[in-house]
Motif scaffolding. Structure first.
Motif, PDB file in Angstrom:
ATOM      1  N   LEU A 152     -85.171 -67.595  16.852  1.00  0.00           N
ATOM      2  CA  LEU A 152     -85.697 -66.884  16.146  1.00  0.00           C
ATOM      3  C   LEU A 152     -85.101 -66.749  14.672  1.00  0.00           C
ATOM      4  O   LEU A 152     -85.858 -66.533  13.739  1.00  0.00           O
ATOM      5  CB  LEU A 152     -85.087 -65.445  16.833  1.00  0.00           C
ATOM      6  CG  LEU A 152     -85.795 -65.120  18.275  1.00  0.00           C
ATOM      7  CD1 LEU A 152     -85.480 -63.809  18.579  1.00  0.00           C
ATOM      8  CD2 LEU A 152     -87.509 -65.085  17.930  1.00  0.00           C
ATOM      9  N   THR A 153     -84.016 -67.148  14.574  1.00  0.00           N
ATOM     10  CA  THR A 153     -83.351 -67.431  13.098  1.00  0.00           C
ATOM     11  C   THR A 153     -84.251 -68.464  12.464  1.00  0.00           C
ATOM     12  O   THR A 153     -84.212 -68.133  11.202  1.00  0.00           O
ATOM     13  CB  THR A 153     -81.650 -67.640  13.390  1.00  0.00           C
ATOM     14  OG1 THR A 153     -81.186 -66.580  13.851  1.00  0.00           O
ATOM     15  CG2 THR A 153     -81.235 -67.847  11.906  1.00  0.00           C
ATOM     16  N   ILE A 154     -84.257 -69.518  13.132  1.00  0.00           N
ATOM     17  CA  ILE A 154     -85.145 -70.668  12.310  1.00  0.00           C
ATOM     18  C   ILE A 154     -86.296 -70.155  11.915  1.00  0.00           C
ATOM     19  O   ILE A 154     -86.789 -70.404  10.737  1.00  0.00           O
ATOM     20  CB  ILE A 154     -84.795 -71.828  13.131  1.00  0.00           C
ATOM     21  CG1 ILE A 154     -83.514 -72.586  13.220  1.00  0.00           C
ATOM     22  CG2 ILE A 154     -85.861 -72.952  12.701  1.00  0.00           C
ATOM     23  CD1 ILE A 154     -83.447 -73.706  14.390  1.00  0.00           C
ATOM     24  N   ARG A 155     -86.882 -69.486  12.632  1.00  0.00           N
ATOM     25  CA  ARG A 155     -88.337 -69.007  12.412  1.00  0.00           C
ATOM     26  C   ARG A 155     -88.305 -67.762  11.446  1.00  0.00           C
ATOM     27  O   ARG A 155     -89.171 -67.877  10.453  1.00  0.00           O
ATOM     28  CB  ARG A 155     -89.038 -68.355  13.702  1.00  0.00           C
ATOM     29  CG  ARG A 155     -89.420 -69.344  14.767  1.00  0.00           C
ATOM     30  CD  ARG A 155     -89.976 -68.526  15.953  1.00  0.00           C
ATOM     31  NE  ARG A 155     -90.100 -69.439  17.245  1.00  0.00           N
ATOM     32  CZ  ARG A 155     -91.249 -69.169  17.796  1.00  0.00           C
ATOM     33  NH1 ARG A 155     -91.866 -68.350  17.922  1.00  0.00           N
ATOM     34  NH2 ARG A 155     -91.239 -70.006  18.720  1.00  0.00           N
ATOM     35  N   GLN A 156     -87.311 -67.236  11.311  1.00  0.00           N
ATOM     36  CA  GLN A 156     -87.200 -66.077  10.451  1.00  0.00           C
ATOM     37  C   GLN A 156     -87.041 -67.039   8.846  1.00  0.00           C
ATOM     38  O   GLN A 156     -87.732 -66.535   8.002  1.00  0.00           O
ATOM     39  CB  GLN A 156     -86.024 -65.504  10.457  1.00  0.00           C
ATOM     40  CG  GLN A 156     -85.824 -64.105   9.493  1.00  0.00           C
ATOM     41  CD  GLN A 156     -84.591 -63.188   9.679  1.00  0.00           C
ATOM     42  OE1 GLN A 156     -83.675 -63.532  10.705  1.00  0.00           O
ATOM     43  NE2 GLN A 156     -84.594 -62.172   9.174  1.00  0.00           N
ATOM     44  N   TYR A 157     -86.331 -67.999   8.932  1.00  0.00           N
ATOM     45  CA  TYR A 157     -86.059 -68.807   7.591  1.00  0.00           C
ATOM     46  C   TYR A 157     -87.326 -69.361   7.177  1.00  0.00           C
ATOM     47  O   TYR A 157     -87.568 -69.548   6.066  1.00  0.00           O
ATOM     48  CB  TYR A 157     -84.987 -69.530   7.746  1.00  0.00           C
ATOM     49  CG  TYR A 157     -83.469 -69.005   7.730  1.00  0.00           C
ATOM     50  CD1 TYR A 157     -83.252 -68.301   6.331  1.00  0.00           C
ATOM     51  CD2 TYR A 157     -82.525 -69.167   8.634  1.00  0.00           C
ATOM     52  CE1 TYR A 157     -81.554 -67.707   6.381  1.00  0.00           C
ATOM     53  CE2 TYR A 157     -81.336 -68.468   8.538  1.00  0.00           C
ATOM     54  CZ  TYR A 157     -80.913 -67.798   7.412  1.00  0.00           C
ATOM     55  OH  TYR A 157     -79.844 -67.046   7.448  1.00  0.00           O
ATOM     56  N   GLN A 158     -88.106 -70.109   8.192  1.00  0.00           N
ATOM     57  CA  GLN A 158     -89.331 -70.593   7.930  1.00  0.00           C
ATOM     58  C   GLN A 158     -90.041 -69.842   7.399  1.00  0.00           C
ATOM     59  O   GLN A 158     -90.951 -70.092   6.231  1.00  0.00           O
ATOM     60  CB  GLN A 158     -89.908 -71.211   9.163  1.00  0.00           C
ATOM     61  CG  GLN A 158     -89.025 -72.473   9.555  1.00  0.00           C
ATOM     62  CD  GLN A 158     -89.557 -73.172  10.695  1.00  0.00           C
ATOM     63  OE1 GLN A 158     -89.971 -72.312  11.770  1.00  0.00           O
ATOM     64  NE2 GLN A 158     -89.531 -74.356  10.937  1.00  0.00           N
ATOM     65  N   LEU A 159     -90.266 -68.383   7.966  1.00  0.00           N
ATOM     66  CA  LEU A 159     -91.344 -67.480   7.392  1.00  0.00           C
ATOM     67  C   LEU A 159     -90.990 -66.922   5.867  1.00  0.00           C
ATOM     68  O   LEU A 159     -91.909 -66.914   5.029  1.00  0.00           O
ATOM     69  CB  LEU A 159     -91.067 -66.289   8.252  1.00  0.00           C
ATOM     70  CG  LEU A 159     -92.227 -65.008   7.955  1.00  0.00           C
ATOM     71  CD1 LEU A 159     -93.715 -65.464   7.904  1.00  0.00           C
ATOM     72  CD2 LEU A 159     -91.972 -63.993   8.878  1.00  0.00           C
TER      73      LEU A 159
END
Length: 169
Positions: A152-159
């Motif tokens: 979820l953290t990686i997805r947040q940064y990607q977003l």
């Protein structure tokens, strides 16, 4: 001291649903030590296999940023997260015995840690299969939770990166 170690273990997720007897068995193989702010417990890329339970205080999980980028000051460690009372670290070493993926640095004075050697906990698991089953089930749940949070953290940064690229153009 063993009774208080059992009490600490009883409120730690990876020892959830352990009986008093099972907690006492684990407590008997724990080594308790107190550390001070700034103490380095584990270094990134070290080969060690101990599991640690935070009984009091906290530790930071830090990483050398040059692992992911050349445009950073290699003397500046990046704090990935802070772990507190009741949390564990070193649990992956129980599974794969691999090298440490980050450095662990004490973040609070008088941090009390319980250290459990891999060989001793695995011997307990082999001797008491019910204890071993509970530990491995709880360990799998703990690792799955951490993997999901990382995802979820990686997805947040990607977003955030994709939104900043859109607004820049």
């Amino acid at each position: 001291m063993q009774q208080s170690i059992s009490a600490i273990l009883s409120v730690t997720d990876i020892f959830d649903s352990f009986t008093d007897n099972q907690l006492a068995l684990v407590a008997a193989i724990c080594e308790a030590d107190t550390y001070q702010t700034g103490d380095i417990l584990l270094k990134e890329n070290d080969q060690s296999t101990e599991l640690y339970v935070i009984a009091r205080g906290g530790v930071e999980v830090v990483m050398n940023p040059t692992f992911v980028s050349d445009d950073v000051d290699e003397t500046e460690m990046v704090v990935l997260t802070e772990l507190r009372q009741g949390q564990v670290f070193g649990e992956v070493a129980l599974v794969d015995q691999g090298i440490r993926s980050a450095t662990i640095r004490v973040s609070q004075a008088n941090t009390l840690l319980l250290r459990i050697e891999r060989q001793r906990i695995m011997q307990l698991c082999d001797t008491y299969p019910e204890l071993g089953y509970k530990l491995m089930k709880n360990l799998a749940a703990d690792l799955a939770f951490k993997i999901r949070n990382t995802d979820l953290t990686i997805r947040q940064y990607q977003l955030m990166l994709s939104q900043s690229k859109l607004s820049a153009s």
